[in-house]
Design a protein around this motif. Structure first.
Motif, short mmCIF file in Angstrom:
data_model
loop_
_atom_site.label_atom_id
_atom_site.label_comp_id
_atom_site.label_asym_id
_atom_site.label_seq_id
_atom_site.Cartn_x
_atom_site.Cartn_y
_atom_site.Cartn_z
N THR A 142 -28.82 -25.17 -0.86
CA THR A 142 -29.41 -24.17 0.06
C THR A 142 -29.74 -24.81 1.41
N GLU A 143 -30.39 -25.94 1.37
CA GLU A 143 -30.73 -26.65 2.61
C GLU A 143 -29.48 -27.10 3.35
N LEU A 144 -28.48 -27.53 2.59
CA LEU A 144 -27.23 -28.01 3.19
C LEU A 144 -26.52 -26.89 3.95
N VAL A 145 -26.40 -25.72 3.33
CA VAL A 145 -25.71 -24.59 3.97
C VAL A 145 -26.44 -24.17 5.25
N GLN A 146 -27.76 -24.11 5.18
CA GLN A 146 -28.53 -23.72 6.37
C GLN A 146 -28.36 -24.73 7.49
N VAL A 156 -21.51 -20.75 7.34
CA VAL A 156 -20.60 -21.63 6.60
C VAL A 156 -20.73 -21.33 5.12
N LYS A 157 -19.61 -21.08 4.47
CA LYS A 157 -19.60 -20.81 3.03
C LYS A 157 -19.37 -22.11 2.27
N LEU A 158 -20.23 -22.37 1.30
CA LEU A 158 -20.11 -23.56 0.48
C LEU A 158 -19.19 -23.28 -0.69
#
Length: 254
Positions: A142-146, A156-158
């Motif tokens: 969650t933190e990475l995508v944000q 950005v879609k993970l």
């Protein structure tokens, strides 16, 4: 010693001998632990040294009389030509102070589009996939995508590759010649790692999927709606194509 990760900028500043002593020691320690990266950086350093050696005789030559500033001022009619020679000489001498990545870029034909994207993904894979200490900067999805969405200024879609046997390790933002890119890393039960790189595209904004390979790295790159994607891994042939198709399918649902 700091906890900051070693970046490509640090590696090229190390080649150019432009780091502070403490940071230089950290980069040197990093290279000692990563022989593959050290080999690549050594090759760039050799290019730098060769170019400096080739231009050293020019740098040591006395300044020609026609480039004397007083003469240039006294001879207005010759000033444009003399100034061009002066600028050319200064540029030649300044090249001797450039190193590493800048030399590599100056001696190669610039590339763009998904060709550049494929090279960036392959370089990121070679640098980070072999890192057994800190291959990724953030692990929380969650933190990475944000974070990467904010840095790339677009959603950005993970990719989810669990059904294909790969779990997310995490990711980071990596610098490229075309702006920041999001790098996601995955591995399987055998420890095999894959990298997905994505960033906005200034050219090839819609490009069909294309295979690429170089050395021990292979993958697929494409672009849809102004966003580029590249999947790279250690395998050749079409073994990565199903994964690339799955990533493309998921990205189109944003």
């Amino acid at each position: 010693m700091s906890n900051r990760p070693i970046t490509e900028d640090d590696l090229h500043a190390y080649i150019d001998r432009a780091l502070e002593p403490e940071r230089e020691a950290e980069v040197r320690a990093y290279l000692d632990k990563h022989p593959d990266v050290a080999k690549r950086i050594a090759a760039y350093s050799d290019e730098r040294n060769l170019l400096r050696s080739a231009l050293l005789p020019i740098a040591e030559e006395p300044l020609p009389p026609r480039l004397n500033l007083a003469r240039m001022i006294e001879s207005p009619r010759r000033r444009p030509s003399s100034l061009r020679w002066a600028v050319a000489a200064m540029l030649m001498l300044s090249i001797g102070g450039l190193g590493g990545w800048m030399i590599r870029g100056a001696t190669q034909t610039p590339v763009g589009g998904i060709v550049a994207l494929a090279e960036e993904a392959s370089d990121s894979y070679r640098v980070y996939a072999s890192d057994r200490t800190r291959p990724v900067e953030l692990r929380d999805s969650t933190e990475l995508v944000q974070w990467v969405s904010n840095r790339l200024h677009q959603p950005v879609k993970l990719p989810d590759l669990t059904k294909s046997g790969y779990r997310l390790m995490g990711g980071r933002v990596v610098p490229t010649a075309h702006g920041p890119a999001a790098m996601f890393m995955y591995d399987d039960d055998r420890g095999e790692r894959l990298v997905v790189l994505t960033r906005p595209m200034t050219s090839d904004q819609n490009a069909p999927m294309a295979a690429h390979s170089g050395g021990d790295v292979a993958g697929f790159s494409w672009a849809d709606g102004g966003t580029g994607y590249s999947l790279v891994g250690p395998r050749g042939g079409d073994s990565l194509r199903p994964l690339a198709n799955e990533i493309r399918k998921q990205a189109q649902t944003i």
